[in-house]
Design a protein around this motif. Sequence first.
Motif, PDB file in Angstrom:
ATOM      1  N   GLY A  46     -35.547  17.803 -42.780  1.00 42.78           N
ATOM      2  CA  GLY A  46     -36.093  16.464 -42.959  1.00 42.78           C
ATOM      3  C   GLY A  46     -35.664  15.489 -41.887  1.00 42.78           C
ATOM      4  N   VAL A  47     -34.740  15.915 -41.022  1.00 49.63           N
ATOM      5  CA  VAL A  47     -34.263  15.009 -39.983  1.00 49.63           C
ATOM      6  C   VAL A  47     -35.255  14.953 -38.830  1.00 49.63           C
ATOM      7  CG1 VAL A  47     -32.990  16.584 -38.463  1.00 49.63           C
ATOM      8  CG2 VAL A  47     -32.072  14.315 -38.934  1.00 49.63           C
ATOM      9  N   GLU A  48     -36.267  15.805 -38.896  1.00 42.18           N
ATOM     10  CA  GLU A  48     -37.149  15.929 -37.747  1.00 42.18           C
ATOM     11  C   GLU A  48     -37.772  14.596 -37.329  1.00 42.18           C
ATOM     12  OE1 GLU A  48     -40.560  18.538 -38.008  1.00 42.18           O
ATOM     13  OE2 GLU A  48     -41.150  17.673 -36.108  1.00 42.18           O
ATOM     14  N   ALA A  49     -38.390  13.913 -38.275  1.00 45.74           N
ATOM     15  CA  ALA A  49     -39.062  12.662 -37.929  1.00 45.74           C
ATOM     16  C   ALA A  49     -38.058  11.615 -37.460  1.00 45.74           C
ATOM     17  CB  ALA A  49     -39.842  12.140 -39.130  1.00 45.74           C
ATOM     18  N   MET A  50     -36.873  11.596 -38.082  1.00 49.24           N
ATOM     19  CA  MET A  50     -35.878  10.581 -37.714  1.00 49.24           C
ATOM     20  C   MET A  50     -35.364  10.818 -36.299  1.00 49.24           C
ATOM     21  SD  MET A  50     -33.715  10.634 -41.223  1.00 49.24           S
ATOM     22  CE  MET A  50     -34.423  11.251 -42.723  1.00 49.24           C
ATOM     23  N   GLU A  51     -35.160  12.094 -35.948  1.00 50.38           N
ATOM     24  CA  GLU A  51     -34.685  12.381 -34.593  1.00 50.38           C
ATOM     25  C   GLU A  51     -35.771  12.069 -33.567  1.00 50.38           C
ATOM     26  OE1 GLU A  51     -33.146  16.355 -34.564  1.00 50.38           O
ATOM     27  OE2 GLU A  51     -31.204  15.725 -35.372  1.00 50.38           O
ATOM     28  N   ARG A  52     -36.991  12.341 -33.949  1.00 50.30           N
ATOM     29  CA  ARG A  52     -38.077  11.984 -33.031  1.00 50.30           C
ATOM     30  C   ARG A  52     -38.126  10.479 -32.843  1.00 50.30           C
ATOM     31  NH1 ARG A  52     -43.688  14.498 -34.747  1.00 50.30           N
ATOM     32  NH2 ARG A  52     -44.473  13.373 -32.933  1.00 50.30           N
ATOM     33  N   GLU A  53     -37.879   9.749 -33.914  1.00 51.47           N
ATOM     34  CA  GLU A  53     -37.893   8.291 -33.805  1.00 51.47           C
ATOM     35  C   GLU A  53     -36.759   7.817 -32.901  1.00 51.47           C
ATOM     36  OE1 GLU A  53     -37.358   6.211 -37.481  1.00 51.47           O
ATOM     37  OE2 GLU A  53     -37.409   4.287 -36.453  1.00 51.47           O
ATOM     38  N   ALA A  54     -35.578   8.408 -33.083  1.00 54.07           N
ATOM     39  CA  ALA A  54     -34.434   8.010 -32.248  1.00 54.07           C
ATOM     40  C   ALA A  54     -34.721   8.348 -30.788  1.00 54.07           C
ATOM     41  CB  ALA A  54     -33.159   8.694 -32.726  1.00 54.07           C
ATOM     42  N   TYR A  55     -35.385   9.466 -30.561  1.00 54.63           N
ATOM     43  CA  TYR A  55     -35.741   9.805 -29.193  1.00 54.63           C
ATOM     44  C   TYR A  55     -36.739   8.801 -28.645  1.00 54.63           C
ATOM     45  CZ  TYR A  55     -38.056  11.678 -25.242  1.00 54.63           C
ATOM     46  OH  TYR A  55     -38.579  11.765 -23.996  1.00 54.63           O
ATOM     47  N   ASP A  56     -37.741   8.519 -29.456  1.00 53.22           N
ATOM     48  CA  ASP A  56     -38.834   7.666 -29.019  1.00 53.22           C
ATOM     49  C   ASP A  56     -38.330   6.271 -28.655  1.00 53.22           C
ATOM     50  OD1 ASP A  56     -41.266   6.567 -28.576  1.00 53.22           O
ATOM     51  OD2 ASP A  56     -42.064   6.880 -30.575  1.00 53.22           O
ATOM     52  N   LEU A  57     -37.533   5.697 -29.532  1.00 56.51           N
ATOM     53  CA  LEU A  57     -37.179   4.294 -29.361  1.00 56.51           C
ATOM     54  C   LEU A  57     -35.900   4.089 -28.557  1.00 56.51           C
ATOM     55  CD1 LEU A  57     -38.121   3.014 -32.916  1.00 56.51           C
ATOM     56  CD2 LEU A  57     -39.494   3.023 -30.862  1.00 56.51           C
ATOM     57  N   LEU A  58     -35.013   5.090 -28.524  1.00 58.94           N
ATOM     58  CA  LEU A  58     -33.759   4.892 -27.807  1.00 58.94           C
ATOM     59  C   LEU A  58     -33.489   5.946 -26.749  1.00 58.94           C
ATOM     60  CD1 LEU A  58     -32.325   3.632 -30.930  1.00 58.94           C
ATOM     61  CD2 LEU A  58     -31.287   2.726 -28.874  1.00 58.94           C
ATOM     62  N   GLY A  59     -34.313   6.952 -26.681  1.00 58.54           N
ATOM     63  CA  GLY A  59     -34.143   7.936 -25.616  1.00 58.54           C
ATOM     64  C   GLY A  59     -32.966   8.863 -25.794  1.00 58.54           C
ATOM     65  N   ILE A  60     -32.557   9.093 -27.026  1.00 61.11           N
ATOM     66  CA  ILE A  60     -31.509  10.094 -27.271  1.00 61.11           C
ATOM     67  C   ILE A  60     -32.213  11.438 -27.410  1.00 61.11           C
ATOM     68  CG2 ILE A  60     -29.591  10.766 -28.757  1.00 61.11           C
ATOM     69  CD1 ILE A  60     -29.115   8.016 -27.852  1.00 61.11           C
ATOM     70  N   ARG A  61     -31.746  12.435 -26.690  1.00 62.59           N
ATOM     71  CA  ARG A  61     -32.379  13.751 -26.814  1.00 62.59           C
ATOM     72  C   ARG A  61     -31.610  14.587 -27.828  1.00 62.59           C
ATOM     73  NH1 ARG A  61     -32.724  13.158 -21.159  1.00 62.59           N
ATOM     74  NH2 ARG A  61     -30.819  14.355 -20.961  1.00 62.59           N
ATOM     75  N   PHE A  62     -32.342  15.416 -28.533  1.00 62.97           N
ATOM     76  CA  PHE A  62     -31.721  16.247 -29.556  1.00 62.97           C
ATOM     77  C   PHE A  62     -31.927  17.705 -29.186  1.00 62.97           C
ATOM     78  CE2 PHE A  62     -32.352  12.194 -31.502  1.00 62.97           C
ATOM     79  CZ  PHE A  62     -31.185  12.003 -32.207  1.00 62.97           C
ATOM     80  N   LYS A  63     -30.799  18.370 -28.901  1.00 62.97           N
ATOM     81  CA  LYS A  63     -30.872  19.755 -28.439  1.00 62.97           C
ATOM     82  C   LYS A  63     -31.243  20.656 -29.616  1.00 62.97           C
ATOM     83  CE  LYS A  63     -27.129  21.637 -26.704  1.00 62.97           C
ATOM     84  NZ  LYS A  63     -25.981  21.463 -25.819  1.00 62.97           N
ATOM     85  N   GLY A  64     -32.300  21.417 -29.425  1.00 60.62           N
ATOM     86  CA  GLY A  64     -32.719  22.323 -30.482  1.00 60.62           C
ATOM     87  C   GLY A  64     -33.774  21.730 -31.403  1.00 60.62           C
ATOM     88  N   HIS A  65     -34.216  20.534 -31.100  1.00 60.21           N
ATOM     89  CA  HIS A  65     -35.273  19.952 -31.925  1.00 60.21           C
ATOM     90  C   HIS A  65     -36.585  20.673 -31.619  1.00 60.21           C
ATOM     91  CE1 HIS A  65     -38.184  17.108 -33.490  1.00 60.21           C
ATOM     92  NE2 HIS A  65     -37.215  16.546 -34.181  1.00 60.21           N
TER      93      HIS A  65
END
Lengths: 147, 463
Positions: free
Chosen positions: A91-110
């Motif tokens: 369920g973290v998928e959308a939240m990590e995408r949001e964090a990437y989108d708005l703040l540019g944090i990359r998530f390894k393995g997403h």
Amino acid sequence: MSDLDSTFVERDSYFQTVAGLKEDGYNLLSDLCAVDYLDHVDRALSEGVIRERFEVVVSLTSMSMKKRLRLRVPVPESDPEVDSLFPLYPGVEAMEREAYDLLGIRFKGHPDPTRILLPQDWEGHPLRKDYSVGRIPVQFKEVKRTR
Amino acid sequence: MTTIHTPGGPHKHPDEEARYQEAEPGLIAETSEGAQEMGPRSSTKTEELSKEFGAALRLPEGIELDPGDINIETSEDQTMIINMGPQHPSTHGVLRIMMELEGETVLRTKPVIGYLHTGMEKTAEGLTYLQGSTNVTRMDYLSPLHNELVFSLATEALLGLELPERATWIRMLMVELNRMSSHLMWMATNGMDLGSTSMMIYGFRDREMILSFFEKVTGLRMNHNYIRPGGVAADLPDGWEDDVLAIVENVPQRLKEYDQVLTGQPIFRARVDGVGVITQEQAIALSATGPVLRSTGVPWDLRKDIPYLAYDQVDFDVVVGSVGDTFDRYAVRFNEILESNRIVSQIIEKMPKGDYKVASKKVTPPPRKRIDESMEALIHHFKIYTEGYKVPEGEVYVAIESPRGELGCYLVSDGTARPYRMHIRGPSFVNLQSLPPMLHGGFIADAVAVISSVDPVMGEVDR
């Protein structure tokens, strides 16, 4: 409702810590977001915590213990990447995408690290503090500028 | 490496233009990370196809996948990717759903969102805490008071404010009425989606009753800005008990009728029974909350489990389903209206007397009368409304149970009068992820019923 305990976790041990917490009963991932501390890089933090520009903040909930826990992960500006929690909490998928989108944090393995709220050809990450909000200069005609 | 990126357009400040030119090329290159749409099978990795139902859903660990369930061999000319939305009338706003169909069966689903994104989290960083609630109230426009409440609770937690009892109870009254109006609105739109146009009219009629009361109290039918840090904007008007009593007496009678119109209706039942099933494990793994989670039989309600306001002083039950299908989600909401009704009738009896906002000079502007008498009061009033009040440094996460699930607010203050960062955890945003497993293996004709049963409010999804 009340505030929850906030713990700092280092980036390298982040995934393992969360995996351990999941074992301990924190079965619901409530929230994940990131903060850009650009204006407060020298903020006061408890001893031993590395100050970095970004922080990823994860709120975990234990349904059985009715408890919440918050983890803060410092993420350096030069390499804004942390492990994705996706294998633990899909369920973290959308939240990590949001964090990437708005703040540019990359998530390894997403599995799908694309933008989620902004169009795919958008430039930059708007919630970063050095991203200026667009403005349109307004011209007041027939008024002479005095200064 | 401080670079400025402005969204495209001809109107750039000259300084910013220059800095933009100098921008590191790496950051710009990083931003082209690929399409958001669901890709065809040929461009999706086999491992990914075998471990996922949809482009967006991946199975949680530990849940065994039936190998016969997903045919990774399915060739592309047997399937078709279709687009539903963002202008489809049954997608409740601007939700776009891409579905891969094999015949009439849905295989993969991917919600594509962002069509209503207005950058409210960024906007919040430019508004004072007093102005903040006008911003958040526009997120989930069907339950604006919940948004205001979560923002106010977060601000108060940072300020360390202790609210007068009456303020807490007024808030509770308003959010419970809001929950009823939100669910009634959901019943209306859900009825329309499933062909029961009369339910649509009935639902709106009953919601109107509650909205008229809101208008009487707050002055507005939606986007009230009524719950503010420090209490509520105004006391309840004289005779509010009668208005609320009328609602409390009316709603259960009306619901009895709707029970006949919908629950006892074979066509309605045929469209919802056993459709869009989601299991407990899936719902928890996908962080689903609210009626979506409760319909699977998990009695998780923040009002009960981690109480806020004065929910520990009222008597109510948490409604749970058993199967987790579309009918259960309908039934959970239906009965939650009755439970909220119960809470509201208890609030009428227990409403304490006293102040409706905190007496702290810091956050509460002086009363109008004092402004005429005292210069200091005028200055104080002016300062609060122009500069706002400073909130001590810190960070806090507060969550409440909105009609759609856990509504959270993560607030970071740097000691100034504006939030350094405000993040809203929107329940609709997270709950949308449970669509792919719900739709998988079902018919395309059921999609409308299933989407409606998740009750997404796009204003909150996209923020």
